[in-house]
Enzyme design. Structure first.
Site, PDB file in Angstrom:
ATOM      1  CG  HIS A  88      32.070  30.612  38.636  1.00  0.00           C
ATOM      2  ND1 HIS A  88      31.414  31.791  38.365  1.00  0.00           N
ATOM      3  CD2 HIS A  88      32.719  30.815  39.824  1.00  0.00           C
ATOM      4  CE1 HIS A  88      31.648  32.665  39.337  1.00  0.00           C
ATOM      5  NE2 HIS A  88      32.435  32.091  40.223  1.00  0.00           N
TER       6      HIS A  88
ATOM      7  CD  GLU B  33      35.627  35.302  45.216  1.00  0.00           C
ATOM      8  OE1 GLU B  33      36.223  35.584  44.147  1.00  0.00           O
ATOM      9  OE2 GLU B  33      34.407  35.080  45.253  1.00  0.00           O
TER      10      GLU B  33
ATOM     11  CB  SER C  96      49.136  -2.782  33.791  1.00  0.00           C
ATOM     12  OG  SER C  96      48.317  -3.359  34.782  1.00  0.00           O
TER      13      SER C  96
END
Length: 515
Positions: free
Chosen positions: A230, A221, A379
């Site tokens: 969700h 919650e 990189s």
């Protein structure tokens, strides 16, 4: 019947303290449609949906719940609909099903220092245990993000936490034992924004497989209270269905990616992280890029400087990466500004982020596998003005990338082919406004003459002195001058890429939407 179905059926049957009250049980097709309407899979404002709409809504639900997509109300679907869960919706619209199975983002707090207040407590556990569980649950989100939380006992708070049964003053009455366990509200300017409500009809327990584990429900919650929707990932705490007590419960990588997308990564400084530069000086650069508004950014693992178009550095810099670019983690690998679409891309490990200036686009981060043929942990990244193409480096090799196609088959190639650059690799690279490519290595940088295909004479030069103005009464000294060398000719010359290169890049941006 599948093994999964059997387990789910046993779970629903054997959870004595979680068995659903009769009024929340889904048994008929009408009840199933009401369930789908409640959780966002179906819109019944116009009455009972037709056969095709019902089938499609069931498929959406089955896909989200990770069960067999049949489009019919079978036993496996009924078991999932009768599994205890969070009361928040799963989908804002059916279009949400087009996204990948990962975290979802709602609104976010505009600040990172939040307060919470416990209005009342469940009698199922001692009051001090309830307080401990709530505090530990909310701190799980702080541990992996830039958020901090303070418990207050008087006055107002950002997140109000309460326990109630049945109707309790909002538009989501609880339904008795089982069914909906709790719900919370996304951050907003409304009085209820961020608040978390727990169904008092549940039997909350701690460190036990009996009853409903309060820690799991609380962590879930509070994820909503912080702006997470969700997730379809079953191992994530933001999965809407209660999964039972898990010893040593931790956030899933999907949960962590979601909260960091909203608030950035925890910027605690481990021993190998460069300290905050407080004297307008950064000894080495590991990230360099530009943005659409003309700013230039130079940074290390945790902080960055912003250099404006007039060459000045605004007050307040360096800043933590996630403060300047909300949602970005620290220790980035590389960054790339792509002029055809005005976007700036940031890379780390196996993920990348896309921004328009300082605002992250929706749906990010995404997997680096979107960039076909590109390895993880790159990189540097840059556009070479000689041909307008995108290049990446990793260690002592480099890659040439075509939007819409990927890395060319005969790459990687040795970086030693770039005359004058360190053959063992560079830390960062970018094309600056003068159409020259700048490479950074350790405490120095190299200016690459894209027309002559070699490093300009007089380089490398100290990065902190030339770019950041260190050891100077003036804040910024342009990259064309330094106390140790005279200005190199050609910085004022803008070298345009060939018309073919420009055309190709533009077409790629339009037809491939470039990641």
């Amino acid at each position: 019947m599948s093994s999964r179905l059997i387990l789910l059926a046993l779970w629903s049957f054997c959870m004595v303290t979680c068995c659903l009250a009769q009024n929340s049980t889904v048994e008929t097709e009408e009840e199933a449609m009401a369930y789908l309407n409640k959780y966002g899979y179906l819109d019944m404002t116009g009455g009972m949906p037709n056969t095709e709409e019902r089938r499609r809504a069931l498929e959406y639900f089955q896909r989200f719940a990770n069960i067999t997509m049949t489009g019919v109300l079978d036993d496996e679907t009924l078991v999932m609909m009768n599994t205890p869960r969070c009361g928040m919706v799963d989908m804002n619209s059916p279009a949400d099903m087009m996204r990948k199975k990962r975290y979802a983002l709602g609104s976010r707090w505009s600040k990172t220092e939040l307060t919470y207040k416990i209005i009342n407590r469940t009698p199922d556990l001692p009051a001090d245990e309830v307080d401990r569980i709530i505090t530990e649950s909310i701190e799980k989100w702080a541990d992996v993000s830039r958020l901090t939380f303070t418990l207050v006992t008087s006055g107002d708070a950002d997140i109000l936490i309460s326990f109630a049964a049945g109707s309790h003053g909002d538009d989501g009455p609880f339904d008795g034992p089982g069914g909906v366990l709790a719900h919370a509200y996304y951050p907003s300017s409304n009085a209820i924004g961020g608040d978390a409500h727990f169904d008092e009809d549940e039997d909350y327990t701690d460190a036990s497989s009996r009853g409903i584990n309060m820690e799991w429900v609380a962590v879930h919650e509070f994820g909503h209270s912080l702006g997470l929707g969700h997730s379809q990932i079953e191992g994530a705490v933001m999965y809407p269905y209660y999964t039972g007590y898990v010893p040593n419960f931790q956030l899933n990588s999907d949960d962590i990616a979601g909260i960091q997308a909203h608030y950035g990564e925890n910027v605690g400084e481990p021993e190998d992280t460069p300290p905050t530069p407080v004297d307008k000086c950064m000894t080495s650069i590991t990230m360099a890029t530009r943005t659409l508004d003309g700013s230039t950014y130079l940074g290390n693992a945790t902080h960055l400087y912003r250099r404006l178009t007039d060459g000045s550095i605004p007050d307040g810099y360096p800043k933590v990466i996630g403060v300047e670019f909300p949602g970005l983690p620290t220790a980035l690998d590389a960054a790339l500004f792509y002029p055809p679409n005005g976007k700036t891309y940031f890379f780390k490990g196996s993920q990348y982020w896309r921004f328009r200036n300082q605002r992250m686009d929706r749906g990010f981060p995404r997997p680096l596998s979107d960039w076909r043929g590109l390895p993880n942990d790159i990189s540097s990244a840059f556009i070479w003005s000689r041909n307008g193409q995108i290049y990446f480096t990793k260690g002592d090799e480099y890659y040439r990338y075509y939007p819409g196609y990927g890395v060319l088959s005969y790459y990687p190639q040795p970086l030693s082919q770039w005359d004058g650059l360190p053959s063992d690799g560079v830390d960062a690279a970018f094309q600056w406004t003068n159409a020259r490519t700048y490479f950074f290595k350790g405490s120095e940088y190299y200016r690459f003459n894209d027309r002559a295909v070699t490093v300009d004479q007089g380089y490398p030069i100290n990065t902190a002195t030339a770019w950041l103005g260190c050891d100077s009464d003036q804040l910024v000294v342009g990259p064309t001058s330094s106390p140790t060398t005279s200005p190199a000719a050609g910085d004022a010359v803008v070298l345009a890429p060939s018309m073919v290169a420009v055309l190709f890049s533009t077409i790629a941006a339009v037809f491939y939407s470039f990641q």
